[in-house]
Scaffold this active site. Sequence first.
Site, short mmCIF file in Angstrom:
data_model
loop_
_atom_site.label_atom_id
_atom_site.label_comp_id
_atom_site.label_asym_id
_atom_site.label_seq_id
_atom_site.Cartn_x
_atom_site.Cartn_y
_atom_site.Cartn_z
N SER A 236 0.73 -1.22 -0.13
CA SER A 236 -0.05 0.13 -0.03
C SER A 236 0.89 1.10 -0.06
CB SER A 236 -0.95 -0.01 1.20
OG SER A 236 -0.16 -0.03 2.44
N HIS B 263 -5.81 -4.54 -1.46
CA HIS B 263 -5.64 -3.23 -2.37
C HIS B 263 -5.64 -3.62 -3.83
CE1 HIS B 263 -4.82 0.36 0.28
NE2 HIS B 263 -4.03 -0.49 1.19
N LYS C 264 -12.61 -1.61 0.74
CA LYS C 264 -12.01 -1.04 -0.26
C LYS C 264 -12.84 -0.68 -1.39
CE LYS C 264 -7.64 -0.79 2.32
NZ LYS C 264 -6.94 -1.94 3.05
C1 LIG Z 1 -6.84 -2.54 4.47
C2 LIG Z 1 -6.19 -3.66 4.66
C3 LIG Z 1 -6.61 -4.79 5.61
C4 LIG Z 1 -7.52 -4.50 6.43
O1 LIG Z 1 -8.88 -4.48 6.04
P1 LIG Z 1 -10.24 -4.10 6.85
O2 LIG Z 1 -11.25 -4.98 6.05
O3 LIG Z 1 -10.22 -2.79 6.75
O4 LIG Z 1 -10.14 -4.79 8.04
C5 LIG Z 1 -5.74 -5.94 5.50
N1 LIG Z 1 -4.92 -5.92 4.79
C6 LIG Z 1 -4.55 -5.10 3.78
C7 LIG Z 1 -3.24 -5.42 3.21
C8 LIG Z 1 -5.15 -3.92 3.95
O5 LIG Z 1 -4.77 -3.06 3.01
#
Ligand SMILES: *Cc1c(COP(=O)(O)O)cnc(C)c1O
Length: 397
Positions: free
Chosen positions: A183, A211, A242
């Site tokens: 990210s 992502h 996301k």
């Molecule tokens: C955002 C993210 C998470 C967490 O996701 P949530 O559903 O908000 O708990 C886990 N792993 C990665 C790589 C992320 O970018």
Amino acid sequence: MYDKMQAFLKEEIAGIREAGLYKNERIIVTPQGAEIRVNSGAEVLNFCANNYLGLSNNPKLIAAAKEALDTHGYGLSSVRFICGTQDLHKKLEASIAEFFGTEDTILYAAAFDANGGVFEPLMGENDAIISDALNHASIIDGVRLSKAHRYRYANADMADLEEQLKLAQAQRFRLIVTDGVFSMDGNVAPMDKIYELAQKYDAMVMVDECHSAGVVGETGRGVTELFNLRGKIEIITGTLGKAFGGAIGGFTTGKKEIIELLRQRSRPYLFSNSIPPVVAAAGIKMFDMMAETNELQDRLHENTTYFVEKMLQAGFDIKPTRSAICAVMLYDAKLSQDVAARLLDEGIYVIGFYYPVVPKGQARIRVQISAAHKREHLDKCIAAFTKVGKEMGVLKG
Ligand SMILES: *Cc1c(COP(=O)(O)O)cnc(C)c1O
């Protein structure tokens, strides 16, 4: 007791402030989207949400959610295995498996829980987990909960992964785990090489598509699409928070025996509430939309290509990206904060990241592109960056 604790906490908080690491939250008073208003009244263009497909405020998803309120109620008041499973939950799990070309899916309240609950039931003291050094915090925490031997390799470094795999031959089962897209840089894990090494050294593979799902690959099916590995990866985790609508919810999808055992043993699944029916229904609708058209992915890819090209032309230093994340490199921590603050004056909402979120001397502004961005939004962002970049002397050439 608390007076002692209180003094300690106040000191800790002061320390965070002094280090310049205190996180202030901006308050948005509109739905999430490309154009938002914050509580000061300022209208800004949002370039720091994970709203990759622009679905956070999608009318069809909202309609599906509203309908589910009437047909399925507000909450389940139960974990899944007691009385918290509705037809909607099963249907959403099937939709996710179909999207990724996997055998079965298990839902969680969040991807943090999916990652937190995947290792401990599967990988025991005789086994090995081989993890990328830049993996998400939830993977790191999840690995800590397992008794397996832990190996770590430098980010996307295949020579190092191979070394670790050699060491891990001492264990019974091996699992390589990686983020699909990292990210902070926007780089994609080299899944083709990871898969090859997994074959060579008899290991399984897990990828976190948080992502990358919805974003990467021609039709947004994630890194398994990009590298032609659909159906070959044992475990995929992901989020509904996301690209997939942005509300809440996570999942693990993959081999059916793995999912079956997780339903029996995974603690965040067994001991935490079901996701609300509105979230499940909107999720189903979202995957139906993905199956119908590739319009949003096409627009996202077009937008990202356009933005990166124009920013490079303007003289910015951008990390090579294969996702919707563009890291505009500024290197200096204070500069990254100053540039972000100036951009906000210009109506562009972005965040500067610096140590310890990224390595020392690698400060940057992370721009996240969305299918919701119109050409004029992108142009306004590029113009603002260029103006501020000139002012601050950060442009090349
Ligand atoms: C955002 C993210 C998470 C967490 O996701 P949530 O559903 O908000 O708990 C886990 N792993 C990665 C790589 C992320 O970018």
